[in-house]
Scaffold this motif. Structure first.
Motif, PDB file in Angstrom:
ATOM      1  N   GLY A  92       5.306   7.247  -3.265  1.00 40.87           N
ATOM      2  CA  GLY A  92       6.377   6.424  -3.966  1.00 40.87           C
ATOM      3  C   GLY A  92       6.792   5.470  -3.036  1.00 40.87           C
ATOM      4  N   LYS A  93       6.763   5.770  -1.584  1.00 40.70           N
ATOM      5  CA  LYS A  93       7.090   4.817  -0.564  1.00 40.70           C
ATOM      6  C   LYS A  93       5.800   3.974  -0.341  1.00 40.70           C
ATOM      7  CE  LYS A  93      10.976   6.640   0.413  1.00 40.70           C
ATOM      8  NZ  LYS A  93      12.331   6.067   0.424  1.00 40.70           N
ATOM      9  N   ASP A  94       5.982   2.902   0.239  1.00 38.29           N
ATOM     10  CA  ASP A  94       4.885   1.589   0.471  1.00 38.29           C
ATOM     11  C   ASP A  94       5.095   0.814   1.470  1.00 38.29           C
ATOM     12  OD1 ASP A  94       6.578  -0.222  -0.496  1.00 38.29           O
ATOM     13  OD2 ASP A  94       5.609  -0.375  -2.701  1.00 38.29           O
ATOM     14  N   THR A  95       4.315   0.084   2.064  1.00 36.38           N
ATOM     15  CA  THR A  95       4.548  -0.616   3.078  1.00 36.38           C
ATOM     16  C   THR A  95       3.375  -1.946   2.840  1.00 36.38           C
ATOM     17  OG1 THR A  95       4.372  -0.783   5.648  1.00 36.38           O
ATOM     18  CG2 THR A  95       2.409   0.478   4.308  1.00 36.38           C
ATOM     19  N   VAL A 125       1.021  -1.270   0.079  1.00 38.90           N
ATOM     20  CA  VAL A 125       0.085   0.128   0.067  1.00 38.90           C
ATOM     21  C   VAL A 125       0.831   1.110   0.059  1.00 38.90           C
ATOM     22  CG1 VAL A 125      -1.822   1.195   1.331  1.00 38.90           C
ATOM     23  CG2 VAL A 125      -1.800  -1.154   1.258  1.00 38.90           C
ATOM     24  N   ASN A 126       0.679   2.098  -0.942  1.00 42.16           N
ATOM     25  CA  ASN A 126       1.262   3.287  -0.868  1.00 42.16           C
ATOM     26  C   ASN A 126       1.121   4.128   0.332  1.00 42.16           C
ATOM     27  OD1 ASN A 126       2.792   5.129  -2.081  1.00 42.16           O
ATOM     28  ND2 ASN A 126       1.344   6.237  -3.490  1.00 42.16           N
ATOM     29  N   ARG A 127       2.200   4.570   1.060  1.00 42.46           N
ATOM     30  CA  ARG A 127       2.145   5.398   2.115  1.00 42.46           C
ATOM     31  C   ARG A 127       1.584   6.767   2.244  1.00 42.46           C
ATOM     32  NH1 ARG A 127       7.564   4.713   5.149  1.00 42.46           N
ATOM     33  NH2 ARG A 127       6.523   5.736   6.685  1.00 42.46           N
ATOM     34  N   SER A 148       6.636  16.632  14.100  1.00 45.85           N
ATOM     35  CA  SER A 148       7.941  16.674  13.850  1.00 45.85           C
ATOM     36  C   SER A 148       8.459  15.089  13.983  1.00 45.85           C
ATOM     37  CB  SER A 148       8.756  17.371  14.932  1.00 45.85           C
ATOM     38  OG  SER A 148       8.683  16.849  16.293  1.00 45.85           O
ATOM     39  N   LYS A 149       7.648  14.331  14.459  1.00 47.31           N
ATOM     40  CA  LYS A 149       8.216  12.985  14.744  1.00 47.31           C
ATOM     41  C   LYS A 149       7.461  11.938  13.598  1.00 47.31           C
ATOM     42  CE  LYS A 149       9.953  13.590  18.490  1.00 47.31           C
ATOM     43  NZ  LYS A 149      11.505  13.349  18.787  1.00 47.31           N
ATOM     44  N   GLY A 150       6.783  12.811  12.624  1.00 49.18           N
ATOM     45  CA  GLY A 150       6.058  11.904  11.425  1.00 49.18           C
ATOM     46  C   GLY A 150       4.683  12.316  11.268  1.00 49.18           C
ATOM     47  N   ASP A 151       4.209  11.992  10.078  1.00 47.65           N
ATOM     48  CA  ASP A 151       2.628  12.025   9.991  1.00 47.65           C
ATOM     49  C   ASP A 151       2.021  10.919  10.301  1.00 47.65           C
ATOM     50  OD1 ASP A 151       0.396  13.039   8.944  1.00 47.65           O
ATOM     51  OD2 ASP A 151       0.604  12.995   7.051  1.00 47.65           O
ATOM     52  N   PHE A 152       1.936  10.828  11.664  1.00 44.88           N
ATOM     53  CA  PHE A 152       0.887   9.722  12.073  1.00 44.88           C
ATOM     54  C   PHE A 152      -0.352   9.952  11.858  1.00 44.88           C
ATOM     55  CE2 PHE A 152       5.209   9.068  13.961  1.00 44.88           C
ATOM     56  CZ  PHE A 152       5.252   7.649  13.800  1.00 44.88           C
ATOM     57  N   LEU A 153      -0.838  11.309  12.334  1.00 40.64           N
ATOM     58  CA  LEU A 153      -2.236  11.693  12.186  1.00 40.64           C
ATOM     59  C   LEU A 153      -2.891  11.669  10.999  1.00 40.64           C
ATOM     60  CD1 LEU A 153      -2.413  14.345  15.188  1.00 40.64           C
ATOM     61  CD2 LEU A 153      -3.224  12.011  15.209  1.00 40.64           C
ATOM     62  N   GLY A 154      -2.274  12.001   9.833  1.00 42.42           N
ATOM     63  CA  GLY A 154      -2.729  12.058   8.539  1.00 42.42           C
ATOM     64  C   GLY A 154      -3.679  10.788   8.076  1.00 42.42           C
ATOM     65  N   PRO A 155      -3.256   9.604   8.173  1.00 43.10           N
ATOM     66  CA  PRO A 155      -4.089   8.577   7.707  1.00 43.10           C
ATOM     67  C   PRO A 155      -5.058   8.385   8.455  1.00 43.10           C
ATOM     68  CG  PRO A 155      -1.552   8.245   7.512  1.00 43.10           C
ATOM     69  CD  PRO A 155      -1.695   9.402   8.199  1.00 43.10           C
ATOM     70  N   ILE A 156      -4.817   8.319   9.900  1.00 41.93           N
ATOM     71  CA  ILE A 156      -6.159   8.383  10.845  1.00 41.93           C
ATOM     72  C   ILE A 156      -7.076   9.370  10.594  1.00 41.93           C
ATOM     73  CG2 ILE A 156      -6.733   8.538  13.364  1.00 41.93           C
ATOM     74  CD1 ILE A 156      -4.165   7.163  14.029  1.00 41.93           C
ATOM     75  N   ALA A 157      -6.749  10.626  10.269  1.00 44.62           N
ATOM     76  CA  ALA A 157      -7.729  11.735   9.943  1.00 44.62           C
ATOM     77  C   ALA A 157      -8.467  11.443   8.797  1.00 44.62           C
ATOM     78  CB  ALA A 157      -7.071  12.999   9.824  1.00 44.62           C
ATOM     79  N   ILE A 183       0.800  -4.111   9.536  1.00 46.19           N
ATOM     80  CA  ILE A 183       1.475  -3.244   8.655  1.00 46.19           C
ATOM     81  C   ILE A 183       2.887  -3.196   8.997  1.00 46.19           C
ATOM     82  CG2 ILE A 183       1.342  -0.735   7.846  1.00 46.19           C
ATOM     83  CD1 ILE A 183      -1.388  -0.744   9.206  1.00 46.19           C
ATOM     84  N   GLY A 184       3.665  -3.566   7.541  1.00 46.74           N
ATOM     85  CA  GLY A 184       4.961  -3.635   7.829  1.00 46.74           C
ATOM     86  C   GLY A 184       5.674  -2.410   8.486  1.00 46.74           C
ATOM     87  N   ILE A 185       6.073  -1.467   7.661  1.00 49.21           N
ATOM     88  CA  ILE A 185       6.769  -0.084   8.197  1.00 49.21           C
ATOM     89  C   ILE A 185       5.801   0.458   9.028  1.00 49.21           C
ATOM     90  CG2 ILE A 185       7.792   1.783   7.181  1.00 49.21           C
ATOM     91  CD1 ILE A 185       8.563   0.496   4.706  1.00 49.21           C
ATOM     92  N   GLY A 186       4.637   0.453   8.978  1.00 50.65           N
ATOM     93  CA  GLY A 186       3.802   1.265   9.935  1.00 50.65           C
ATOM     94  C   GLY A 186       2.749   2.121   9.125  1.00 50.65           C
ATOM     95  N   PRO A 187       1.670   2.512   9.917  1.00 51.15           N
ATOM     96  CA  PRO A 187       0.642   3.411   9.108  1.00 51.15           C
ATOM     97  C   PRO A 187       0.879   4.704   9.138  1.00 51.15           C
ATOM     98  CG  PRO A 187       0.005   2.819  11.456  1.00 51.15           C
ATOM     99  CD  PRO A 187       1.320   2.374  11.210  1.00 51.15           C
ATOM    100  N   ALA A 188       2.031   5.464   9.247  1.00 49.10           N
ATOM    101  CA  ALA A 188       2.362   6.708   9.258  1.00 49.10           C
ATOM    102  C   ALA A 188       2.564   6.998   7.701  1.00 49.10           C
ATOM    103  CB  ALA A 188       3.416   6.854   9.930  1.00 49.10           C
ATOM    104  N   ALA A 189       2.120   8.206   7.419  1.00 49.22           N
ATOM    105  CA  ALA A 189       2.319   8.636   6.098  1.00 49.22           C
ATOM    106  C   ALA A 189       3.651   9.095   5.708  1.00 49.22           C
ATOM    107  CB  ALA A 189       1.164   9.713   5.560  1.00 49.22           C
TER     108      ALA A 189
END
Length: 311
Positions: free
Chosen positions: A266-269, A136-138, A169-178, A256-262
């Motif tokens: 071109g990056k996928d998991t 899945v494209n991240r 600053s730690k990554g886009d963890f909220l974007g996919p959840i939102a 989820i392999g790498i994780g659900p953060a966006a």
């Protein structure tokens, strides 16, 4: 990751071998879901079996399999039959606005390429074939699409991501959840709480600081009727690692392999369906009285209005 099918009650219920074969093809860990259309779908299947003069033993077996909670197969996914509408007319109307992967019926309607008969429902058929894992494209939209059918009917939701953090600053963890919550809300689903479990670290702020910053960091991202609960956990020396990432519900789960953060385009998991029992085993590790990991501090609960509670 999951495909939704409309299944005509008479197509599955009026023949015992067909029922036995088809019903086992559906469940969360198989990647196929039956849409509860009509709302009393199970009763319609049983009525079809009786109309077809199936034996009492066969009808009893159908009833038991439809009532069984061990494998959830039929779900309310927001579909409706209008008053006086035939099943196929309702399905085709719904299909035009939100397509099914396939429509399983006794007789294929003219002009519907997604129509199947029971004989077509082979694991190699293009409309019936499913994959238990895929890349899945991240990006938020594609991650949320891959998770939608897992969360839509769920009443209990656990998100396991050791590295989850509200701070941008730690990554886009909220974007996919939102994005996921927005799609659920648009489809008419609400009253869901996402319990998010992450691993403790010296760099993490204490619970009262998370609670202080949470309203600003989540503003406009949580639709009405939804809540987030944040749980911080520590590994126990000599115990199990807290490393893998999952979305888990009372019906099933996805690893989820790498994780659900966006991430960048071109990056996928890799998303992989878990066996249902395996998913429930993972969920049990994060129950309030579980002893697999140590819970740190208090639970931070955030609602759509920005209200925060420490539990």
């Amino acid at each position: 990751m999951h495909s939704e099918y409309a299944v005509e009650p008479t197509a599955i219920g009026s023949d015992w071998p067909t029922f036995k074969y088809l019903i086992e093809k559906f469940s969360f860990d198989k990647g196929r879901l039956i849409s509860r259309l009509p709302s009393k779908w199970e009763k319609k299947v049983i009525a079809a079996a009786k109309d077809a003069n199936l034996s009492d033993v066969q009808i009893s077996s159908i009833i038991e399999r439809l009532k069984s909670t061990k494998k959830a197969r039929v779900f309310d996914l927001g579909r409706k039959i209008e008053n006086g509408e035939d099943w196929i007319d309702s399905v085709l109307r719904e299909h035009a606005s939100r397509p099914f992967r396939g429509i399983i019926c006794k007789e294929k309607p003219t002009g519907c390429a997604e129509a199947l008969t029971a004989d077509d429902c082979d694991d190699d058929h293009p409309l019936f074939k499913v994959s238990r894992s895929r890349d899945v494209n991240r990006v938020a939209d594609e991650i949320s699409d891959a998770l939608f059918f897992l969360l839509a009917p769920a009443t209990e939701i656990d998100v396991v991501d050791p590295f989850f953090d509200l701070r941008p600053s730690k990554g886009d963890f909220l974007g996919p959840i939102a994005a996921l919550l927005a799609k659920l809300a648009a489809a008419g689903f609400s009253d869901k709480t996402l319990r998010i479990h992450y691993r403790t670290h010296d760099s993490r702020p204490p619970d009262h600081m998370v609670a202080k910053d949470a309203p600003g960091l989540t503003a406009g991202l949580i639709p009405p009727g939804f809540k987030l609960q944040l749980f911080e956990w520590a590994e126990i020396e000599g115990g199990k690692d807290l490393h893998d990432r999952f979305f888990l519900t009372n019906f099933g789960g996805i690893q989820i392999g790498i994780g659900p953060a966006a991430a960048a385009e071109g990056k996928d998991t890799t998303f992989t369906l878990l066996d249902d029992d395996h998913a429930q085993d993972w969920r049990s590790r994060f129950e309030l009285n579980a002893t697999i990991y140590n819970r740190i501090g208090r639970i931070v609960e955030i609602d759509s209005q920005g209200n925060v509670a420490l539990i």
